[in-house]
Design a protein around this motif. Structure first.
Motif, mmCIF file in Angstrom:
data_model
loop_
_atom_site.group_PDB
_atom_site.id
_atom_site.type_symbol
_atom_site.label_atom_id
_atom_site.label_comp_id
_atom_site.label_asym_id
_atom_site.label_seq_id
_atom_site.Cartn_x
_atom_site.Cartn_y
_atom_site.Cartn_z
ATOM 1 N N ALA A 143 48.290 23.416 68.298
ATOM 2 C CA ALA A 143 47.914 22.919 69.563
ATOM 3 C C ALA A 143 47.407 23.924 70.181
ATOM 4 O O ALA A 143 47.080 24.719 69.876
ATOM 5 C CB ALA A 143 49.170 22.381 70.505
ATOM 6 N N GLU A 144 46.319 23.073 71.361
ATOM 7 C CA GLU A 144 45.437 24.094 71.846
ATOM 8 C C GLU A 144 45.752 25.153 72.196
ATOM 9 O O GLU A 144 45.328 26.722 72.478
ATOM 10 C CB GLU A 144 44.496 22.971 72.869
ATOM 11 C CG GLU A 144 44.346 22.976 73.852
ATOM 12 C CD GLU A 144 42.540 22.148 74.478
ATOM 13 O OE1 GLU A 144 42.390 22.708 75.283
ATOM 14 O OE2 GLU A 144 43.615 21.806 75.416
ATOM 15 N N ASN A 145 47.237 25.584 72.716
ATOM 16 C CA ASN A 145 47.646 26.544 73.446
ATOM 17 C C ASN A 145 48.926 26.677 72.332
ATOM 18 O O ASN A 145 49.972 26.064 73.667
ATOM 19 C CB ASN A 145 47.561 25.964 75.020
ATOM 20 C CG ASN A 145 48.060 27.444 75.636
ATOM 21 O OD1 ASN A 145 47.871 28.789 75.165
ATOM 22 N ND2 ASN A 145 48.832 28.307 76.565
ATOM 23 N N SER A 146 49.184 27.473 71.270
ATOM 24 C CA SER A 146 50.604 27.728 71.224
ATOM 25 C C SER A 146 51.017 28.742 70.352
ATOM 26 O O SER A 146 49.970 29.822 70.062
ATOM 27 C CB SER A 146 50.481 26.873 69.558
ATOM 28 O OG SER A 146 51.467 26.928 69.178
ATOM 29 N N ASN A 147 52.446 29.106 70.775
ATOM 30 C CA ASN A 147 52.782 30.441 70.456
ATOM 31 C C ASN A 147 53.379 29.943 68.784
ATOM 32 O O ASN A 147 54.156 29.580 68.268
ATOM 33 C CB ASN A 147 53.936 30.797 71.446
ATOM 34 C CG ASN A 147 52.999 31.525 72.518
ATOM 35 O OD1 ASN A 147 52.931 32.158 72.548
ATOM 36 N ND2 ASN A 147 53.022 30.305 73.232
ATOM 37 N N THR A 148 53.145 30.330 67.840
ATOM 38 C CA THR A 148 53.656 30.670 66.862
ATOM 39 C C THR A 148 54.024 32.168 65.612
ATOM 40 O O THR A 148 52.862 33.284 66.202
ATOM 41 C CB THR A 148 53.054 29.866 65.699
ATOM 42 O OG1 THR A 148 51.481 30.528 65.486
ATOM 43 C CG2 THR A 148 52.051 28.600 66.253
ATOM 44 N N THR A 149 55.131 31.838 64.995
ATOM 45 C CA THR A 149 55.456 33.160 64.560
ATOM 46 C C THR A 149 56.629 32.677 62.753
ATOM 47 O O THR A 149 57.096 31.998 62.884
ATOM 48 C CB THR A 149 56.227 34.182 65.265
ATOM 49 O OG1 THR A 149 55.922 34.546 66.631
ATOM 50 C CG2 THR A 149 57.201 35.562 64.171
ATOM 51 N N THR A 150 56.068 33.181 61.994
ATOM 52 C CA THR A 150 57.114 33.516 60.922
ATOM 53 C C THR A 150 57.538 34.383 60.263
ATOM 54 O O THR A 150 56.459 35.661 59.940
ATOM 55 C CB THR A 150 55.965 32.720 60.054
ATOM 56 O OG1 THR A 150 55.506 31.073 60.012
ATOM 57 C CG2 THR A 150 56.908 32.272 58.517
ATOM 58 N N VAL A 151 58.302 34.431 59.476
ATOM 59 C CA VAL A 151 58.976 35.619 59.204
ATOM 60 C C VAL A 151 59.605 34.942 57.777
ATOM 61 O O VAL A 151 60.214 34.274 57.573
ATOM 62 C CB VAL A 151 60.422 36.266 59.829
ATOM 63 C CG1 VAL A 151 61.476 36.937 59.073
ATOM 64 C CG2 VAL A 151 60.545 36.240 61.303
ATOM 65 N N LYS A 152 59.051 35.758 56.391
ATOM 66 C CA LYS A 152 59.097 35.690 55.431
ATOM 67 C C LYS A 152 60.284 36.726 54.564
ATOM 68 O O LYS A 152 60.582 38.023 55.104
ATOM 69 C CB LYS A 152 57.911 35.951 54.670
ATOM 70 C CG LYS A 152 56.523 34.849 55.095
ATOM 71 C CD LYS A 152 55.298 34.581 54.810
ATOM 72 C CE LYS A 152 54.449 33.477 55.426
ATOM 73 N NZ LYS A 152 53.026 33.509 54.513
ATOM 74 N N ALA A 153 60.417 36.141 52.957
ATOM 75 C CA ALA A 153 61.337 37.351 52.537
ATOM 76 C C ALA A 153 60.710 37.837 51.935
ATOM 77 O O ALA A 153 59.585 37.875 51.897
ATOM 78 C CB ALA A 153 62.060 35.882 52.097
ATOM 79 N N ASP A 154 61.108 38.829 51.032
ATOM 80 C CA ASP A 154 59.813 39.811 50.130
ATOM 81 C C ASP A 154 59.274 38.934 48.916
ATOM 82 O O ASP A 154 58.133 39.123 48.585
ATOM 83 C CB ASP A 154 61.491 40.420 49.488
ATOM 84 C CG ASP A 154 61.742 41.533 49.982
ATOM 85 O OD1 ASP A 154 62.075 41.803 51.640
ATOM 86 O OD2 ASP A 154 62.922 42.135 49.253
#
Length: 346
Positions: A143-154
């Motif tokens: 979005a024009e103003n978006s907070n995103t975070t991703t956690v990944k496995a090994d």
């Protein structure tokens, strides 16, 4: 207080809850339950769903060619093509997947393999074999103003994602308001990742070792501007999260600002009713909702209500006020966010 009390009868007609009746297989895209006119089916361990509903849920346009029975879907410059009975799924003219179960027509509805079409648009797909729940996390353009975070496995697999979208205000103090909302989103991100990040990684590795499918954890939310004029700007945010439970957990939040100086306002800054008057009104109005559909609430809902008056939230609408209680305060999670609106001259 008379203005609110006179509106309480009308308010009882405007309350909202979320209670869905799903088929045997339930599909959630970015935390939202998808309704289908033809129930999803499983063929050779592959889930097939009606094409139009799933493509639209993924934010893509879809076209059907009757002459050659071909499905064409486009989104953000990418084009996915598949044909009834053909095992090939093509993305931008290149073979993307060879599907074990191709698209087919059933009960005059075109069904497509869910995982193949979702992953073709770079979405993540999880499957809960006990609850028959499919979770899809899309890769929609931020979005024009978006907070995103991703956690990944090994191994690089995304096991947890967070997204909170914030709309752009047009007011003079837009940046000041957005700073408040972004700070809240960052705090929510940290709390979600700190609480569930390691758990998601651990459960993914355990499922991988057992050869079973892991459903990624997610938090998906967004604010909407419920009022914006020369006096007030009000934001109301809702979210859904999945952390291994069969049913997504919902939450809500809100912020109201003065349009003249950007200051965040409490309810007491907007109306003159005393806390005692407000609590009496909430008791009457929420109580009316409980009496109207008691089966949607906890058996001791009114007792819970009296104990939780301090967490009643509010937002401002163009012609009044909205009041809400967080999920599971007076009703089970599947009852949704219990809320109502009233007309009030502000």
């Amino acid at each position: 207080m008379k203005k609110i009390i006179l509106a309480s009868i009308a308010a009882s007609l405007l309350w909202t809850t979320t209670a869905f009746a799903y088929p045997a297989i339930r599909v959630f895209v970015d935390g939202q339950g998808i309704s289908f006119d033809q129930p999803p089916i499983i063929v050779e361990d592959r889930t097939l769903v009606p094409m139009r509903a799933i493509f639209q849920a993924l934010g893509s346009e879809v076209a059907w060619s009757e002459s050659d029975q071909t499905i064409t879907s486009t989104r953000n410059g990418d084009t996915v093509v598949l044909k009834i009975g053909d095992s090939g799924l093509y993305k931008n003219g290149q073979l993307k997947y060879t599907m074990a179960v191709p698209a087919r027509i059933m009960n005059e509805r075109t069904l497509v393999p869910l995982r193949a079409v979702a992953e073709a648009f770079d979405a993540q797909v999880g499957w809960d074999p006990q609850g028959y729940v499919v979770t899809v996390i899309s890769s929609q353009a931020e979005a024009e103003n978006s907070n995103t975070t991703t956690v990944k496995a090994d191994d690089g697999t995304a096991v947890l994602s967070f997204r909170m979208d914030i709309p752009k205000s047009k007011g003079s103090y837009a940046s000041q308001m957005e700073k408040t909302l972004n700070e809240e989103a960052k705090a929510l991100t940290k709390a979600f990742v700190d609480t569930y990040g390691k758990k998601a990684q651990t459960e993914y590795e355990a499922d991988k070792a057992k050869g079973t499918s892991f459903s990624p954890y997610y938090y998906v939310g967004s604010y909407e501007i419920t009022r914006e004029d020369s006096k007030l700007v009000s934001f109301y945010g809702t979210s859904t999260q999945y952390t291994g439970e069969l049913q997504g957990q919902r939450a809500c939040t809100s912020h109201t600002f003065s349009a003249t100086n950007g200051k965040e306002l409490a309810l007491s800054d907007i109306i003159t009713d005393s806390n005692k008057e407000l609590q009496a009104f909430w008791k009457t109005s929420f109580g009316a909702l409980i009496d109207e559909k008691p089966s949607n609430f906890y058996s001791d809902a009114k007792v819970r209500l009296e104990k939780n008056m301090d967490i009643v939230g509010f937002y401002v609408t163009k012609d009044g006020l909205g009041f809400y209680l967080p999920p599971e305060t007076i009703a089970p999670n599947d009852g949704g966010i219990i809320s109502f609106t009233v007309k009030y001259n502000l």
